[in-house]
Design a protein around this motif. Structure first.
Motif, short mmCIF file in Angstrom:
data_model
loop_
_atom_site.label_atom_id
_atom_site.label_comp_id
_atom_site.label_asym_id
_atom_site.label_seq_id
_atom_site.Cartn_x
_atom_site.Cartn_y
_atom_site.Cartn_z
N GLU A 165 -0.96 6.61 -6.60
CA GLU A 165 -1.72 7.91 -6.80
C GLU A 165 -1.44 8.76 -8.06
OE1 GLU A 165 -4.01 9.52 -5.23
OE2 GLU A 165 -3.62 7.93 -3.16
N ALA A 166 -0.33 8.07 -8.99
CA ALA A 166 0.69 8.79 -9.79
C ALA A 166 0.49 8.15 -11.18
CB ALA A 166 1.84 9.73 -9.36
N SER A 167 -0.07 7.13 -11.50
CA SER A 167 0.34 6.31 -13.03
C SER A 167 -0.85 6.43 -13.59
CB SER A 167 0.25 4.65 -12.40
OG SER A 167 -1.15 4.20 -11.20
N GLY A 226 1.41 16.49 -10.23
CA GLY A 226 2.37 16.91 -9.45
C GLY A 226 2.63 15.49 -8.58
N ASN A 227 1.71 14.57 -8.62
CA ASN A 227 2.42 13.21 -7.93
C ASN A 227 3.23 13.05 -8.11
OD1 ASN A 227 -0.26 14.07 -6.25
ND2 ASN A 227 -1.07 13.09 -7.03
N ILE A 228 3.40 12.88 -9.89
CA ILE A 228 5.18 12.27 -10.52
C ILE A 228 6.12 13.12 -9.84
CG2 ILE A 228 6.09 11.89 -12.95
CD1 ILE A 228 3.67 10.99 -13.50
N ILE A 251 4.43 18.55 -12.53
CA ILE A 251 5.67 18.36 -12.98
C ILE A 251 7.31 18.64 -12.57
CG2 ILE A 251 7.75 16.93 -13.35
CD1 ILE A 251 5.72 14.37 -14.88
N LYS A 252 6.67 20.09 -13.33
CA LYS A 252 8.13 21.00 -13.11
C LYS A 252 7.80 21.72 -11.63
CE LYS A 252 11.82 23.66 -14.45
NZ LYS A 252 12.86 22.79 -14.19
N SER A 253 6.64 22.42 -11.81
CA SER A 253 6.47 23.12 -10.08
C SER A 253 6.36 21.97 -9.12
CB SER A 253 4.65 23.09 -10.62
OG SER A 253 4.35 24.43 -9.55
N ALA A 254 5.91 20.74 -9.01
CA ALA A 254 6.45 20.00 -8.44
C ALA A 254 8.04 19.78 -7.96
CB ALA A 254 5.95 18.13 -8.48
N ILE A 255 8.43 19.82 -8.56
CA ILE A 255 9.88 19.42 -8.86
C ILE A 255 10.54 20.64 -7.88
CG2 ILE A 255 12.14 19.47 -10.31
CD1 ILE A 255 11.02 17.66 -12.09
N ASN A 256 9.66 21.61 -8.07
CA ASN A 256 10.29 23.37 -8.09
C ASN A 256 10.12 23.31 -6.52
OD1 ASN A 256 11.94 24.21 -10.40
ND2 ASN A 256 9.88 25.01 -10.87
N LYS A 257 9.01 22.67 -6.23
CA LYS A 257 8.59 22.58 -4.79
C LYS A 257 9.10 21.64 -3.93
CE LYS A 257 3.85 22.54 -2.68
NZ LYS A 257 2.49 22.14 -2.60
N LYS A 299 1.38 -0.98 -0.26
CA LYS A 299 -0.07 -0.05 0.46
C LYS A 299 0.86 1.44 0.37
CE LYS A 299 -3.81 -2.37 2.90
NZ LYS A 299 -4.62 -2.31 3.77
N GLY A 300 0.47 2.61 -0.52
CA GLY A 300 1.07 3.49 -0.10
C GLY A 300 2.17 3.92 -2.09
N CYS A 301 2.40 2.78 -2.78
CA CYS A 301 3.15 2.90 -3.55
C CYS A 301 2.88 4.40 -4.14
CB CYS A 301 3.22 1.79 -4.69
SG CYS A 301 3.79 0.55 -3.55
N LEU A 302 4.23 4.77 -4.80
CA LEU A 302 3.91 6.01 -5.99
C LEU A 302 2.72 5.24 -7.09
CD1 LEU A 302 4.66 8.77 -6.97
CD2 LEU A 302 6.78 8.04 -8.17
#
Length: 408
Positions: A272-274, A329-331, A364-370, A266-269
């Protein structure tokens, strides 16, 4: 009469002089493939071999129909030397890229050119003997329809998702029914040497060798599809890990949820991101009464798949775009973790979901920066795959070529 190069290549027990000659021939082919055509004198100097020895070996390769004499070249003084190079149509490789609902198959020549491509051949990947039998039948059909003799095909590269040990030919996620390696089982049914590889790693190699990588040595390739895979290039070399299973990025336990992943945890990336997560999220939105062309086009009881959402997003459907942004965002949160660990020069987004372009790249870019350290991510570029849907088949062909002939 001595053995041809291809006969020597299949002789796994070669030793002594025969083994040295085989490696010299591979080095010559490698120079032609990776550097350029050359004269005997240039080759002899480059490979530190005497001119008479180089002449004899080149003559063998010409006789075998692998190398061609292109005739005289301009010279500043003295006699004009002859230029030699590869004969592209002397040998071929097949790449097979297995997806959940179809396969892509390609034939490439010695110079990396795709000679024939068959895309989206209907196929359902299931972990049973019938699915394996169907796969072999589809490969055999492709081979029968080729315009070249079968004996010119040196090897077949097959990409499959999950845990694959390329060195032994075993797949532990699919078709692990026998003590014999899967590569040998398929080989016995198609009659050509088979090499197995994880799909994400093969796609990564395609991109590293013939795609968007332009000299970068430390690169991460994300295969964003129904699952999430990762191909890793460190100092210009594919990274496999101790057992060959590196890159299980989708199974990082990044979320505190109760969603059961396909791996059993449970809880793998991936939860929520596939592509699997995307299909689940769309279903939830449908039940909540959200509006989308997705719900208008599907009949009652029809499942909405990842491909449907991608198509809707590229047709400017608001809900599809919003959900892909959420997935992105999750990725990106997961990629931020990778950037903090690897500090790569380049991250490439590939796989089916990368077909949505900026709809997924920007979140993705936004989340990387965050989520990543700015000092670490400053030198990391984020690009979309250049090879797209051909990354897997190109990578499969080139990996076979590399493993058989030591060509990059």
């Amino acid at each position: 009469m001595g053995k041809t190069f291809f006969e020597e290549l299949n002789n796994e027990s070669a030793t002594g002089v025969a083994y040295k000659n085989l490696n010299l021939k591979k080095s010559i082919l490698g120079y032609f493939a990776n550097v350029s055509d050359a004269t005997i004198a240039d080759l002899a100097k480059e490979l530190n071999i005497s001119v008479p020895k180089m002449t004899a070996v080149l003559n063998d390769l010409i006789q075998d129909g692998i190398v061609q004499d292109y005739g005289k070249v301009e010279s500043k003084s003295g006699r004009k030397p002859n230029l030699f190079g590869l004969l592209p149509e002397s040998a071929f490789f097949i790449g097979v890229d297995i997806n959940q609902r179809y396969i892509n198959v390609a034939l490439s020549d010695l110079q990396k050119n795709l000679v024939k491509v068959a895309e989206k051949i209907s196929y359902k990947l299931e972990n049973n003997k019938e699915s394996l039998e169907t796969l072999c039948q589809l490969i055999n059909t492709f081979i029968k329809e080729l315009p070249i003799p079968k004996d010119k095909i040196l090897g077949i590269g097959i990409n499959i998702s999950g845990r694959v040990n390329y060195a032994t030919g075993y797949s532990y996620s699919f078709f692990n029914f026998s003590e014999e390696p899967l590569s040998k089982i398929i080989e016995s049914k198609v009659g050509i040497k088979v090499f197995l590889e994880n799909d994400s790693r093969a796609m990564a190699f395609g991109e590293f060798s013939s795609g968007i990588v332009k000299g970068e040595k430390d690169v991460l390739f994300l295969n964003i599809d129904y699952g999430i895979g990762l191909g890793i290039l460190i100092n210009g070399q594919l990274y496999y890990g101790k057992s060959g299973y590196s890159g299980e990025f989708g199974h990082i336990p990044l979320f505190d949820n109760e969603i059961l992943c396909h791996c059993g945890k449970k809880g793998c990336l991936e939860t929520e991101a596939s592509g699997w997560a995307l299909a689940r999220m769309v279903k939830q939105k449908m039940q909540e009464g959200s509006s989308s062309i997705l719900f208008e086009e599907k009949g009652e009881g029809e499942e909405i798949q990842m491909e449907d959402v991608i198509k809707a997003a590229n047709n400017d459907d608001v809900l599809a775009i919003e959900l892909i942004a959420e997935i992105g965002g999750n990725i990106g949160r997961g990629i931020a973790l990778l950037i903090n660990i690897f500090n790569p020069e380049l991250v490439i987004l590939g796989g089916s979901l990368a077909q949505t372009g900026e709809y997924i790249r920007l979140p993705i870019k936004s989340a990387i920066n965050k989520y990543s350290l700015s000092l670490v991510n400053n030198d990391t570029q984020l690009r979309l795959s250049q090879l797209g849907k051909h990354a897997g088949i190109i990578g499969a062909c080139l990996l076979v070529r590399k493993r058989l002939l030591s060509l990059h």
